[in-house]
Design an enzyme around this catalytic site. Structure first.
Site, PDB file in Angstrom:
ATOM      1  N   LYS A 109      33.870 -39.228 -16.163  1.00  0.00           N
ATOM      2  CA  LYS A 109      34.594 -38.888 -17.393  1.00  0.00           C
ATOM      3  C   LYS A 109      34.621 -40.139 -18.264  1.00  0.00           C
ATOM      4  CE  LYS A 109      36.474 -34.669 -16.810  1.00  0.00           C
ATOM      5  NZ  LYS A 109      36.285 -33.582 -17.774  1.00  0.00           N
ATOM      6  N   LYS A 159      31.311 -22.957 -17.519  1.00  0.00           N
ATOM      7  CA  LYS A 159      32.552 -22.925 -16.741  1.00  0.00           C
ATOM      8  C   LYS A 159      33.050 -21.480 -16.739  1.00  0.00           C
ATOM      9  CE  LYS A 159      33.729 -27.725 -17.498  1.00  0.00           C
ATOM     10  NZ  LYS A 159      34.251 -28.716 -18.427  1.00  0.00           N
TER      11      LYS A 159
END
Length: 323
Positions: free
Chosen positions: A134, A236
């Site tokens: 991230k 997702k």
């Protein structure tokens, strides 16, 4: 004879899980159990705070309405909030034995924190070295330096990076300046670096760092298409919708010559194992992005192989509704 049980779970999270603007202390969701004769089907409905358009209360309301109709012999609607569409379609596919059992339990480890610890973990990783980091949580320059150090030290490493649209174009350029041009091709992709799609496209063209679409996939005007600098589409399912919608997205992505990556929205172990099955079925050549179980302090109903986290049985969950 059709029967349904709808459960609710609430699992404590590890400290420090922050989603955009809020700290996530528990992961809350619903588990659906469909039964028809001897056959069973399970599904998970778990909107992700800050990312899903629907709240858990809205998802529960929509699920209850659908499940009551299903018990009466109806099929599930196509017009449902994404998390509800995904959970119900998984349960139906399991019931109909359309969701293959074989699963891809490989995961691109989600790395954060100390670069030295990261280096040791990645060095010890067997097989294809793919990891996810991230970025955008700290200074862009720091992110660039860490990425550069890791790619330089581990010549067989490929990195997936995720910025969640957190950078201005100037910050994204600041990141790129600290990654040597010779190493940039080993960034498999950087998900949505900039606040707008156009800025992200320009960034990819000008830096040679490939990007992937993630948030964009859920926007009404999004179309899958081959374009310079775009290498992947991140799917997702909890945020995208039904199995049929996910299948279509994967098909469109592959037809455009891009990589499709099935990725987690911090589902419980039950949802994660289903995502692993989905990945094995639809994207067998790509390591899925499913390394989120260790953010939680327990598993739910279906364990993830080799996880040592305690497993909550269905009997330990609250029953929301039973037919």
């Amino acid at each position: 004879m059709r029967r349904v049980t709808l459960y609710r779970y609430s699992v404590p999270m590890e400290a420090g899980v922050v989603l955009r603007n809020q700290r996530l202390k528990t992961r809350d969701g619903l588990i659906v159990r469909l039964q028809e004769g001897e056959r069973l089907g399970w599904g998970e409905i778990a909107p992700l705070p800050e990312f899903s358009v629907e709240t858990l209360a809205e998802a529960e309301s929509a699920a209850l309405e659908q499940l009551q109709s299903w018990v009466a012999g109806q099929a599930f609607s196509d017009a449902l909030p994404p998390s509800v569409a995904f959970g119900l379609s998984c349960a139906q596919a399991e019931l109909d034995q359309h969701l293959p059992q074989a699963a891809d339990y490989r995961k691109a480890p989600l790395c954060s924190g100390d670069p030295d610890e990261l280096f040791e973990m990645l060095q010890a990783m067997p097989g294809e070295k793919v990891a996810k980091i991230k970025v955008g949580l700290y200074e862009a320059v720091r992110d660039g330096m860490i990425v550069n150090v890791l790619l330089e030290a581990l010549p067989d490493l490929k990195l997936r990076l995720d910025a969640n649209r957190s950078w201005t174009r100037a910050k994204a350029d600041g990141f790129a300046r600290y990654v040597a041009p010779s190493l940039r091709s080993r960034i498999a992709f950087l998900e949505e670096p900039c606040k707008t799609r156009e800025e992200s496209r320009e960034f990819a063209r000008e830096t040679g760092i490939s990007i992937a679409w993630d948030e964009s996939v859920r926007e009404a005007d999004f179309r899958v298409e081959a374009e310079p600098g775009v290498s992947a589409i991140v799917i997702k399912p909890t945020l995208v919708g039904s199995l049929a919608r996910c299948q279509q997205l994967v098909k469109d992505t592959h037809q455009a010559g891009l990589t499709a990556v099935i990725s987690s929205s911090i589902e419980s172990s039950l949802g994660l194992t289903q995502l692993a099955r989905l990945a094995h079925w639809l994207t067998p050549d790509t390591i899925p992005g499913l390394d989120t179980l260790d953010l939680m302090q327990a598993q739910v109903i279906q364990g993830w192989p080799e996880s040592t986290l305690p497993l909550l049985a269905a009997e330990q969950l609250d029953v929301v509704w039973q037919s």
